[in-house]
Scaffold this motif. Structure first.
Motif, PDB file in Angstrom:
ATOM      1  N   THR A  18       0.824  -1.206   0.000  1.00 17.97           N
ATOM      2  CA  THR A  18       0.000   0.000   0.000  1.00 17.97           C
ATOM      3  C   THR A  18       0.859   1.259   0.000  1.00 17.97           C
ATOM      4  N   LEU A  19       0.572   2.161  -0.937  1.00 13.23           N
ATOM      5  CA  LEU A  19       1.213   3.471  -1.011  1.00 13.23           C
ATOM      6  C   LEU A  19       0.117   4.517  -1.039  1.00 13.23           C
ATOM      7  N   ARG A  20       0.240   5.498  -0.136  1.00 10.21           N
ATOM      8  CA  ARG A  20      -0.734   6.594  -0.038  1.00 10.21           C
ATOM      9  C   ARG A  20      -0.004   7.924  -0.065  1.00 10.21           C
ATOM     10  N   SER A  21      -0.766   8.977  -0.297  1.00  4.88           N
ATOM     11  CA  SER A  21      -0.207  10.320  -0.266  1.00  4.88           C
ATOM     12  C   SER A  21      -1.283  11.305   0.138  1.00  4.88           C
ATOM     13  N   ASN A  22      -0.887  12.318   0.908  1.00  2.00           N
ATOM     14  CA  ASN A  22      -1.796  13.423   1.219  1.00  2.00           C
ATOM     15  C   ASN A  22      -1.798  14.455   0.099  1.00  2.00           C
ATOM     16  N   LEU A  50       4.559  10.899   0.848  1.00  2.00           N
ATOM     17  CA  LEU A  50       4.347   9.493   0.516  1.00  2.00           C
ATOM     18  C   LEU A  50       4.356   8.688   1.811  1.00  2.00           C
ATOM     19  N   SER A  51       3.437   7.736   1.921  1.00  2.35           N
ATOM     20  CA  SER A  51       3.341   6.884   3.106  1.00  2.35           C
ATOM     21  C   SER A  51       3.027   5.468   2.646  1.00  2.35           C
ATOM     22  N   TRP A  52       3.714   4.472   3.201  1.00  6.60           N
ATOM     23  CA  TRP A  52       3.486   3.102   2.758  1.00  6.60           C
ATOM     24  C   TRP A  52       3.444   2.141   3.919  1.00  6.60           C
ATOM     25  N   GLU A  53       2.799   0.989   3.646  1.00  2.00           N
ATOM     26  CA  GLU A  53       2.690  -0.079   4.639  1.00  2.00           C
ATOM     27  C   GLU A  53       2.506  -1.409   3.922  1.00  2.00           C
ATOM     28  N   GLY A  54       2.795  -2.476   4.647  1.00  2.00           N
ATOM     29  CA  GLY A  54       2.592  -3.814   4.106  1.00  2.00           C
ATOM     30  C   GLY A  54       3.692  -4.293   3.186  1.00  2.00           C
ATOM     31  N   ALA A  55       4.897  -3.764   3.342  1.00  2.00           N
ATOM     32  CA  ALA A  55       6.022  -4.224   2.521  1.00  2.00           C
ATOM     33  C   ALA A  55       6.272  -5.704   2.808  1.00  2.00           C
ATOM     34  N   PRO A  56       6.788  -6.426   1.824  1.00  2.00           N
ATOM     35  CA  PRO A  56       7.005  -7.862   1.996  1.00  2.00           C
ATOM     36  C   PRO A  56       7.980  -8.192   3.122  1.00  2.00           C
ATOM     37  N   GLU A  57       7.788  -9.354   3.725  1.00  2.00           N
ATOM     38  CA  GLU A  57       8.704  -9.853   4.748  1.00  2.00           C
ATOM     39  C   GLU A  57      10.097  -9.964   4.133  1.00  2.00           C
ATOM     40  N   GLY A  58      11.105  -9.604   4.895  1.00  2.00           N
ATOM     41  CA  GLY A  58      12.476  -9.663   4.414  1.00  2.00           C
ATOM     42  C   GLY A  58      12.968  -8.347   3.828  1.00  2.00           C
ATOM     43  N   THR A  59      12.105  -7.321   3.821  1.00  2.00           N
ATOM     44  CA  THR A  59      12.520  -6.015   3.308  1.00  2.00           C
ATOM     45  C   THR A  59      13.605  -5.444   4.215  1.00  2.00           C
ATOM     46  N   ILE A 135       5.076   8.456 -12.324  1.00  2.00           N
ATOM     47  CA  ILE A 135       4.971   7.222 -11.550  1.00  2.00           C
ATOM     48  C   ILE A 135       5.894   7.322 -10.336  1.00  2.00           C
ATOM     49  N   PHE A 136       5.289   7.546  -9.176  1.00  2.00           N
ATOM     50  CA  PHE A 136       6.023   7.512  -7.915  1.00  2.00           C
ATOM     51  C   PHE A 136       6.008   6.060  -7.460  1.00  2.00           C
ATOM     52  N   ALA A 137       7.191   5.494  -7.269  1.00  2.00           N
ATOM     53  CA  ALA A 137       7.295   4.083  -6.884  1.00  2.00           C
ATOM     54  C   ALA A 137       8.129   3.956  -5.622  1.00  2.00           C
ATOM     55  N   VAL A 138       7.668   3.091  -4.731  1.00  2.00           N
ATOM     56  CA  VAL A 138       8.445   2.692  -3.566  1.00  2.00           C
ATOM     57  C   VAL A 138       8.796   1.226  -3.799  1.00  2.00           C
ATOM     58  N   HIS A 139      10.088   0.947  -3.832  1.00  2.00           N
ATOM     59  CA  HIS A 139      10.604  -0.390  -4.106  1.00  2.00           C
ATOM     60  C   HIS A 139      11.156  -0.963  -2.801  1.00  2.00           C
ATOM     61  N   ALA A 140      10.676  -2.135  -2.418  1.00  2.00           N
ATOM     62  CA  ALA A 140      11.178  -2.838  -1.235  1.00  2.00           C
ATOM     63  C   ALA A 140      12.296  -3.774  -1.682  1.00  2.00           C
ATOM     64  N   ILE A 173       2.014   5.065  -7.211  1.00  2.00           N
ATOM     65  CA  ILE A 173       0.903   6.013  -7.290  1.00  2.00           C
ATOM     66  C   ILE A 173       1.253   6.943  -8.460  1.00  2.00           C
ATOM     67  N   THR A 174       0.272   7.198  -9.339  1.00  2.00           N
ATOM     68  CA  THR A 174       0.581   7.875 -10.597  1.00  2.00           C
ATOM     69  C   THR A 174      -0.338   9.058 -10.879  1.00  2.00           C
ATOM     70  N   PRO A 175       0.058  10.247 -10.405  1.00  2.00           N
ATOM     71  CA  PRO A 175      -0.659  11.465 -10.780  1.00  2.00           C
ATOM     72  C   PRO A 175      -0.264  11.885 -12.200  1.00  2.00           C
ATOM     73  N   THR A 176      -0.899  12.923 -12.693  1.00  2.00           N
ATOM     74  CA  THR A 176      -0.654  13.402 -14.051  1.00  2.00           C
ATOM     75  C   THR A 176      -0.429  14.905 -14.084  1.00  2.00           C
ATOM     76  N   HIS A 177       0.050  15.373 -15.221  1.00  2.00           N
ATOM     77  CA  HIS A 177       0.118  16.819 -15.471  1.00  2.00           C
ATOM     78  C   HIS A 177       0.169  17.047 -16.975  1.00  2.00           C
ATOM     79  N   GLU A 178      -0.527  18.089 -17.417  1.00  2.00           N
ATOM     80  CA  GLU A 178      -0.503  18.481 -18.818  1.00  2.00           C
ATOM     81  C   GLU A 178      -0.260  19.985 -18.908  1.00  2.00           C
TER      82      GLU A 178
END
Length: 181
Positions: A18-22, A50-59, A135-140, A173-178
């Motif tokens: 899970t990745l969230r953002s305010n 950016l805030s995240w939770e539930g990363a896989p075991e072993g991270t 594309i904002f990505a958090v990689h464990a 999480i993927t916002p946009t801009h034009e």
């Protein structure tokens, strides 16, 4: 013009978490602070919360990146790359990607983005080029640090190469801009 694919679709599958953002949301336009001031788009080059939770075991660490696959280049455009975030990290405040890394935990390192600066570089697509995805990505990862293979002069693409085989999970999480200019 067809939309380029999501680059993560070409990598081995990784469990999500899970990745969230305010500040940003999937498919929603970026707010002005997240646009580029450096590149003259009227923003502040302010990285979103950016805030995240539930990363896989072993991270053992995290990497945070921001990538625009829609940039008018053959390789997209890297806006941000932070590595060696401790496994205890579950949140980055808005503005953590400033030039001093003031909102990053001890030990985290920021690489130069495709604009040549070691900070978050906000959105600044060419006028009339259409909507761009960020594309904002958090990689464990299964290693505590990539310092041995990724030095301070490395590119975000080289970072990605060195994450290959160490990625346990990924959240995006993927916002946009034009720029209708």
């Amino acid at each position: 013009m067809p939309q380029p694919p999501n680059p993560y679709d070409f990598l081995p599958p990784a469990p999500g978490f899970t990745l969230r953002s305010n500040d940003v949301a999937n498919g929603e336009p970026l707010a002005t602070p997240h646009l580029s001031g450096i590149f003259g788009a009227g923003g502040e080059d302010r990285s979103p919360h950016l805030s995240w939770e539930g990363a896989p075991e072993g991270t053992k660490s995290f990497v945070v990146t921001c990538y625009d696959p829609d940039a008018p280049t053959a390789s997209g455009f890297w806006h941000w790359a932070v590595l060696d975030l401790p496994a205890s990290t579950t949140e980055l405040p808005s503005g953590a990607g400033d030039s001093s890394g003031s909102g990053l935990p001890a030990g985290a390192r920021t690489l130069k983005n495709d604009g040549g600066v070691k900070q978050f570089l906000g959105a600044a697509p060419p006028p009339g080029h259409g909507p761009h995805r960020y594309i904002f990505a958090v990689h464990a990862l299964d290693v505590e640090s990539l310092t041995d293979s990724v030095d301070g002069n490395a590119t975000p693409a080289f970072l990605g190469f060195n994450m290959f085989g160490h990625t346990l999970g990924r959240a995006t999480i993927t916002p946009t801009h034009e720029n209708k200019g």
